[in-house]
Motif scaffolding. Structure first.
Motif, PDB file in Angstrom:
ATOM      1  N   MET A 191       0.838  -1.194   0.000  1.00  0.00           N
ATOM      2  CA  MET A 191       0.000   0.000   0.000  1.00  0.00           C
ATOM      3  C   MET A 191       0.880   1.255   0.000  1.00  0.00           C
ATOM      4  O   MET A 191       2.024   1.230   0.434  1.00  0.00           O
ATOM      5  CB  MET A 191      -0.920   0.007   1.220  1.00  0.00           C
ATOM      6  N   ALA A 192       0.311   2.350  -0.469  1.00  0.00           N
ATOM      7  CA  ALA A 192       1.069   3.594  -0.620  1.00  0.00           C
ATOM      8  C   ALA A 192       0.560   4.669   0.342  1.00  0.00           C
ATOM      9  O   ALA A 192      -0.574   4.617   0.827  1.00  0.00           O
ATOM     10  CB  ALA A 192       0.975   4.090  -2.058  1.00  0.00           C
ATOM     11  N   THR A 193       1.429   5.659   0.598  1.00  0.00           N
ATOM     12  CA  THR A 193       1.099   6.805   1.443  1.00  0.00           C
ATOM     13  C   THR A 193       1.333   8.088   0.648  1.00  0.00           C
ATOM     14  O   THR A 193       2.412   8.280   0.082  1.00  0.00           O
ATOM     15  CB  THR A 193       1.972   6.823   2.714  1.00  0.00           C
ATOM     16  N   LEU A 194       0.329   8.958   0.604  1.00  0.00           N
ATOM     17  CA  LEU A 194       0.463  10.249  -0.073  1.00  0.00           C
ATOM     18  C   LEU A 194       1.078  11.264   0.890  1.00  0.00           C
ATOM     19  O   LEU A 194       0.584  11.457   2.006  1.00  0.00           O
ATOM     20  CB  LEU A 194      -0.903  10.757  -0.540  1.00  0.00           C
ATOM     21  N   ILE A 195       2.143  11.901   0.429  1.00  0.00           N
ATOM     22  CA  ILE A 195       2.882  12.845   1.281  1.00  0.00           C
ATOM     23  C   ILE A 195       2.777  14.241   0.677  1.00  0.00           C
ATOM     24  O   ILE A 195       3.473  14.568  -0.286  1.00  0.00           O
ATOM     25  CB  ILE A 195       4.348  12.417   1.408  1.00  0.00           C
ATOM     26  N   CYS A 196       1.895  15.046   1.236  1.00  0.00           N
ATOM     27  CA  CYS A 196       1.700  16.411   0.751  1.00  0.00           C
ATOM     28  C   CYS A 196       2.676  17.343   1.455  1.00  0.00           C
ATOM     29  O   CYS A 196       2.734  17.390   2.692  1.00  0.00           O
ATOM     30  CB  CYS A 196       0.266  16.876   1.023  1.00  0.00           C
ATOM     31  N   GLY A 197       3.434  18.089   0.673  1.00  0.00           N
ATOM     32  CA  GLY A 197       4.412  18.995   1.248  1.00  0.00           C
ATOM     33  C   GLY A 197       5.361  19.486   0.175  1.00  0.00           C
ATOM     34  O   GLY A 197       5.102  19.330  -1.017  1.00  0.00           O
ATOM     35  N   SER A 198       6.454  20.050   0.596  1.00  0.00           N
ATOM     36  CA  SER A 198       7.379  20.676  -0.351  1.00  0.00           C
ATOM     37  C   SER A 198       8.474  19.731  -0.809  1.00  0.00           C
ATOM     38  O   SER A 198       8.886  18.820  -0.090  1.00  0.00           O
ATOM     39  CB  SER A 198       8.019  21.908   0.297  1.00  0.00           C
ATOM     40  N   LEU A 199       8.923  19.952  -2.039  1.00  0.00           N
ATOM     41  CA  LEU A 199      10.201  19.457  -2.525  1.00  0.00           C
ATOM     42  C   LEU A 199      11.070  20.695  -2.686  1.00  0.00           C
ATOM     43  O   LEU A 199      10.654  21.665  -3.338  1.00  0.00           O
ATOM     44  CB  LEU A 199      10.046  18.734  -3.867  1.00  0.00           C
ATOM     45  N   ALA A 200      12.235  20.684  -2.088  1.00  0.00           N
ATOM     46  CA  ALA A 200      13.053  21.899  -2.061  1.00  0.00           C
ATOM     47  C   ALA A 200      14.524  21.558  -2.166  1.00  0.00           C
ATOM     48  O   ALA A 200      14.940  20.428  -1.887  1.00  0.00           O
ATOM     49  CB  ALA A 200      12.799  22.680  -0.765  1.00  0.00           C
ATOM     50  N   PHE A 201      15.288  22.538  -2.579  1.00  0.00           N
ATOM     51  CA  PHE A 201      16.742  22.451  -2.500  1.00  0.00           C
ATOM     52  C   PHE A 201      17.180  23.175  -1.236  1.00  0.00           C
ATOM     53  O   PHE A 201      16.800  24.325  -1.010  1.00  0.00           O
ATOM     54  CB  PHE A 201      17.394  23.083  -3.733  1.00  0.00           C
ATOM     55  N   ASP A 202      17.960  22.496  -0.408  1.00  0.00           N
ATOM     56  CA  ASP A 202      18.449  23.078   0.840  1.00  0.00           C
ATOM     57  C   ASP A 202      19.899  23.525   0.676  1.00  0.00           C
ATOM     58  O   ASP A 202      20.765  22.707   0.350  1.00  0.00           O
ATOM     59  CB  ASP A 202      18.391  22.057   1.980  1.00  0.00           C
ATOM     60  N   THR A 203      20.142  24.806   0.880  1.00  0.00           N
ATOM     61  CA  THR A 203      21.513  25.302   0.963  1.00  0.00           C
ATOM     62  C   THR A 203      21.838  25.419   2.446  1.00  0.00           C
ATOM     63  O   THR A 203      21.239  26.230   3.158  1.00  0.00           O
ATOM     64  CB  THR A 203      21.662  26.662   0.264  1.00  0.00           C
ATOM     65  N   ILE A 204      22.754  24.575   2.915  1.00  0.00           N
ATOM     66  CA  ILE A 204      23.011  24.452   4.344  1.00  0.00           C
ATOM     67  C   ILE A 204      24.383  25.037   4.664  1.00  0.00           C
ATOM     68  O   ILE A 204      25.395  24.634   4.079  1.00  0.00           O
ATOM     69  CB  ILE A 204      22.922  22.981   4.781  1.00  0.00           C
ATOM     70  N   MET A 205      24.378  25.993   5.576  1.00  0.00           N
ATOM     71  CA  MET A 205      25.601  26.716   5.942  1.00  0.00           C
ATOM     72  C   MET A 205      25.924  26.491   7.410  1.00  0.00           C
ATOM     73  O   MET A 205      25.010  26.384   8.236  1.00  0.00           O
ATOM     74  CB  MET A 205      25.413  28.216   5.678  1.00  0.00           C
ATOM     75  N   THR A 206      27.210  26.420   7.728  1.00  0.00           N
ATOM     76  CA  THR A 206      27.656  26.176   9.096  1.00  0.00           C
ATOM     77  C   THR A 206      28.338  27.415   9.660  1.00  0.00           C
ATOM     78  O   THR A 206      29.357  27.870   9.133  1.00  0.00           O
ATOM     79  CB  THR A 206      28.635  24.989   9.143  1.00  0.00           C
ATOM     80  N   PHE A 207      27.746  27.964  10.729  1.00  0.00           N
ATOM     81  CA  PHE A 207      28.347  29.081  11.466  1.00  0.00           C
ATOM     82  C   PHE A 207      29.037  28.497  12.691  1.00  0.00           C
ATOM     83  O   PHE A 207      28.421  27.795  13.498  1.00  0.00           O
ATOM     84  CB  PHE A 207      27.265  30.081  11.868  1.00  0.00           C
ATOM     85  N   GLU A 208      30.319  28.759  12.842  1.00  0.00           N
ATOM     86  CA  GLU A 208      31.096  28.094  13.886  1.00  0.00           C
ATOM     87  C   GLU A 208      30.945  28.737  15.265  1.00  0.00           C
ATOM     88  O   GLU A 208      31.455  28.205  16.252  1.00  0.00           O
ATOM     89  CB  GLU A 208      32.566  28.046  13.470  1.00  0.00           C
ATOM     90  N   GLY A 209      30.252  29.861  15.333  1.00  0.00           N
ATOM     91  CA  GLY A 209      30.006  30.496  16.622  1.00  0.00           C
ATOM     92  C   GLY A 209      28.605  30.193  17.128  1.00  0.00           C
ATOM     93  O   GLY A 209      27.981  29.193  16.774  1.00  0.00           O
ATOM     94  N   ARG A 210      28.106  31.090  17.999  1.00  0.00           N
ATOM     95  CA  ARG A 210      26.750  30.972  18.549  1.00  0.00           C
ATOM     96  C   ARG A 210      25.952  32.213  18.162  1.00  0.00           C
ATOM     97  O   ARG A 210      26.427  33.334  18.330  1.00  0.00           O
ATOM     98  CB  ARG A 210      26.795  30.850  20.074  1.00  0.00           C
ATOM     99  N   PHE A 211      24.746  31.991  17.645  1.00  0.00           N
ATOM    100  CA  PHE A 211      23.902  33.127  17.277  1.00  0.00           C
ATOM    101  C   PHE A 211      23.696  34.056  18.474  1.00  0.00           C
ATOM    102  O   PHE A 211      23.693  35.282  18.336  1.00  0.00           O
ATOM    103  CB  PHE A 211      22.532  32.651  16.772  1.00  0.00           C
ATOM    104  N   ALA A 212      23.502  33.456  19.643  1.00  0.00           N
ATOM    105  CA  ALA A 212      23.195  34.245  20.838  1.00  0.00           C
ATOM    106  C   ALA A 212      24.304  35.226  21.186  1.00  0.00           C
ATOM    107  O   ALA A 212      24.051  36.256  21.822  1.00  0.00           O
ATOM    108  CB  ALA A 212      22.930  33.313  22.025  1.00  0.00           C
ATOM    109  N   GLU A 213      25.537  34.920  20.775  1.00  0.00           N
ATOM    110  CA  GLU A 213      26.654  35.804  21.072  1.00  0.00           C
ATOM    111  C   GLU A 213      26.788  36.939  20.062  1.00  0.00           C
ATOM    112  O   GLU A 213      27.560  37.871  20.270  1.00  0.00           O
ATOM    113  CB  GLU A 213      27.954  34.984  21.100  1.00  0.00           C
ATOM    114  N   GLN A 214      26.041  36.858  18.974  1.00  0.00           N
ATOM    115  CA  GLN A 214      26.129  37.860  17.911  1.00  0.00           C
ATOM    116  C   GLN A 214      24.925  38.801  17.866  1.00  0.00           C
ATOM    117  O   GLN A 214      24.957  39.809  17.165  1.00  0.00           O
ATOM    118  CB  GLN A 214      26.255  37.158  16.547  1.00  0.00           C
ATOM    119  N   ILE A 215      23.867  38.443  18.579  1.00  0.00           N
ATOM    120  CA  ILE A 215      22.628  39.231  18.536  1.00  0.00           C
ATOM    121  C   ILE A 215      22.406  39.882  19.893  1.00  0.00           C
ATOM    122  O   ILE A 215      22.313  39.195  20.920  1.00  0.00           O
ATOM    123  CB  ILE A 215      21.430  38.333  18.159  1.00  0.00           C
ATOM    124  N   LEU A 216      22.349  41.194  19.917  1.00  0.00           N
ATOM    125  CA  LEU A 216      22.136  41.940  21.160  1.00  0.00           C
ATOM    126  C   LEU A 216      20.636  42.113  21.394  1.00  0.00           C
ATOM    127  O   LEU A 216      19.955  42.771  20.594  1.00  0.00           O
ATOM    128  CB  LEU A 216      22.806  43.314  21.068  1.00  0.00           C
TER     129      LEU A 216
END
Length: 301
Positions: free
Chosen positions: A1-26
Motif C-alpha cells: 500500500m502507498a502513502t500520499l505525502i503532501c508537502g514541499s520538494l526543495a533544495f536546501d543550501t546548508i551553511m555552518t556558522f562556527e560560533g553561537r547566534f546568541a553571542e552575535q545578537i544583542l
C-alpha cells in the motif's frame, strides 16, 4: 500500500556558522538588527518536507508518493526520486518558477536560522487528491496555504486517514482554520513550540485536543516525545544518537517512521519509538537525505 505525502520538494543550501547566534545578537538592539555571519561550511542538498519524509519511508521499505511541485530547475530532483524508487505520479513541474529553496544556517549549538523561498510550492494546490485503491494513508505537511487547505478537504472526502503536521506552516492559519484541520485529520503531530501555538490559537489544552483525534504527538527534540490518546499522556524516551552532526531533516525522518508504523497498524507508542530511532540516526549524518537505515533499526522496531 502507498502513502500520499503532501508537502514541499526543495533544495536546501546548508551553511555552518562556527560560533553561537546568541553571542552575535544583542537583545536590546533587535529594533536595528544588522548582523552578518561568516559560514565556512556550505553545501546543497535535496530537501523539503515531502522529499525528506518520502526518503525516510522508502528507507524503511514503504511506498511513499510525494504530492508536490517542482520548478523548471527540478529535473535533477525528479531523477533522484525515481532512482530511489519513489513514485512521481503526483509530482508536477511548474514552468517559469524555481523549485522551493531553503537557506539554512546552523550554529555550534545546532540552533538554526532559515530563509525560505516557496517558488513552485505555491502552485501545489493544482494537484488534486482522489481515492485510489493502493493509497492507505496521507500526511499534510508544510506546503502552500491553498494546498494545505484543499488537500485536507480532499483526503477527508476520499476517506483517506491522514496526519496533520502543520510545522512551519502553522502561523499561516487562524484558530477556526486550525480547528477545522483537526476535525478532518486522524492524527496530529507538532513539536513542543508548535503545540503551544496550536493550542493557543484554538483556545484548548493538549489533553482536550487529543480527544478530537485518534492520536496527538508532541515531539520534544532530545527529550523524546509525548503521545496523547483520549486525554492521556504517555512519554516515549529519546534514543541517544551516535553523534550530533546536523539536525536538518530530523523531524521529517521522524514523521516518515511514524507513517511507516501507522501503515503497519502499530500502536502509536511503537510508531513514535521508531521515529525517535530514525531521528537519532539522521542527526548523525549531514543533510536531510543522506543517512542509511540498516537491519539493526528495523529489527528494533
Amino acid at each position: 500500500m502507498a502513502t500520499l505525502i503532501c508537502g514541499s520538494l526543495a533544495f536546501d543550501t546548508i551553511m555552518t556558522f562556527e560560533g553561537r547566534f546568541a553571542e552575535q545578537i544583542l537583545p536590546d538592539q533587535l529594533h536595528i538588527l544588522n548582523v552578518s555571519f561568516l559560514v565556512p561550511g556550505l553545501r546543497r542538498d535535496f530537501g523539503g518536507c515531502a522529499g525528506n519524509i518520502a526518503y525516510a519511508m522508502r528507507q524503511l521499505g514503504g511506498v511513499p508518493l510525494p504530492v508536490a511541485t517542482l520548478g523548471n530547475d527540478g529535473a535533477d530532483y525528479l531523477e533522484r526520486l525515481r532512482a530511489l524508487g519513489i513514485g512521481t505520479d503526483f509530482v508536477r513541474q511548474i514552468e517559469g518558477t524555481y523549485t522551493a529553496q531553503a537557506m539554512i544556517m546552523t550554529d555550534r549549538d545546532n540552533n538554526q536560522i532559515t530563509a525560505f523561498h516557496p517558488g513552485a510550492m505555491m502552485q501545489a494546490h493544482l494537484t488534486r487528491i482522489e481515492a485510489r485503491p493502493d493509497v492507505k494513508l496521507g500526511i499534510i505537511s508544510p506546503d502552500g496555504r491553498d494546498a494545505m487547505l484543499q488537500h485536507a478537504e480532499q483526503f477527508h472526502a476520499a476517506g483517506i486517514p491522514f496526519v496533520f503536521d502543520p510545522g512551519q506552516g502553522l502561523p499561516m492559519f487562524g484558530g477556526a482554520e486550525l480547528s477545522h484541520f483537526v476535525d478532518l485529520a486522524t492524527w496530529v503531530t507538532v513539536n513542543d513550540y508548535e503545540g503551544r501555538m496550536l493550542c493557543d490559537r484554538m483556545g484548548v489544552e493538549l489533553h482536550d485536543l487529543s480527544r478530537r483525534v485518534k492520536g496527538l504527538v508532541v515531539t520534544l527534540g532530545g527529550d523524546g516525545c509525548d503521545i496523547w490518546e483520549a486525554g492521556v499522556k504517555t512519554h516515549v524516551p529519546a534514543v541517544q544518537p551516535a553523534a550530533v552532526v546536523d539536525p536538518t531533516g530530523c523531524g521529517d525522518a521522524w514523521r516518515g517512521a511514524l507513517l511507516h508504523g501507522l501503515e503497519q497498524g502499530w500502536p502509536l507508542a511503537r510508531c513514535a519509538m521508531l521515529g525517535n530511532q530514525l531521528g537519532a540516526l539522521k542527526i548523525a549524518s549531514r543533510g536531510p537525505q543522506n543517512y542509511q537505515v540498516d537491519a539493526t533499526v528495523l529489527a528494533q522496531a
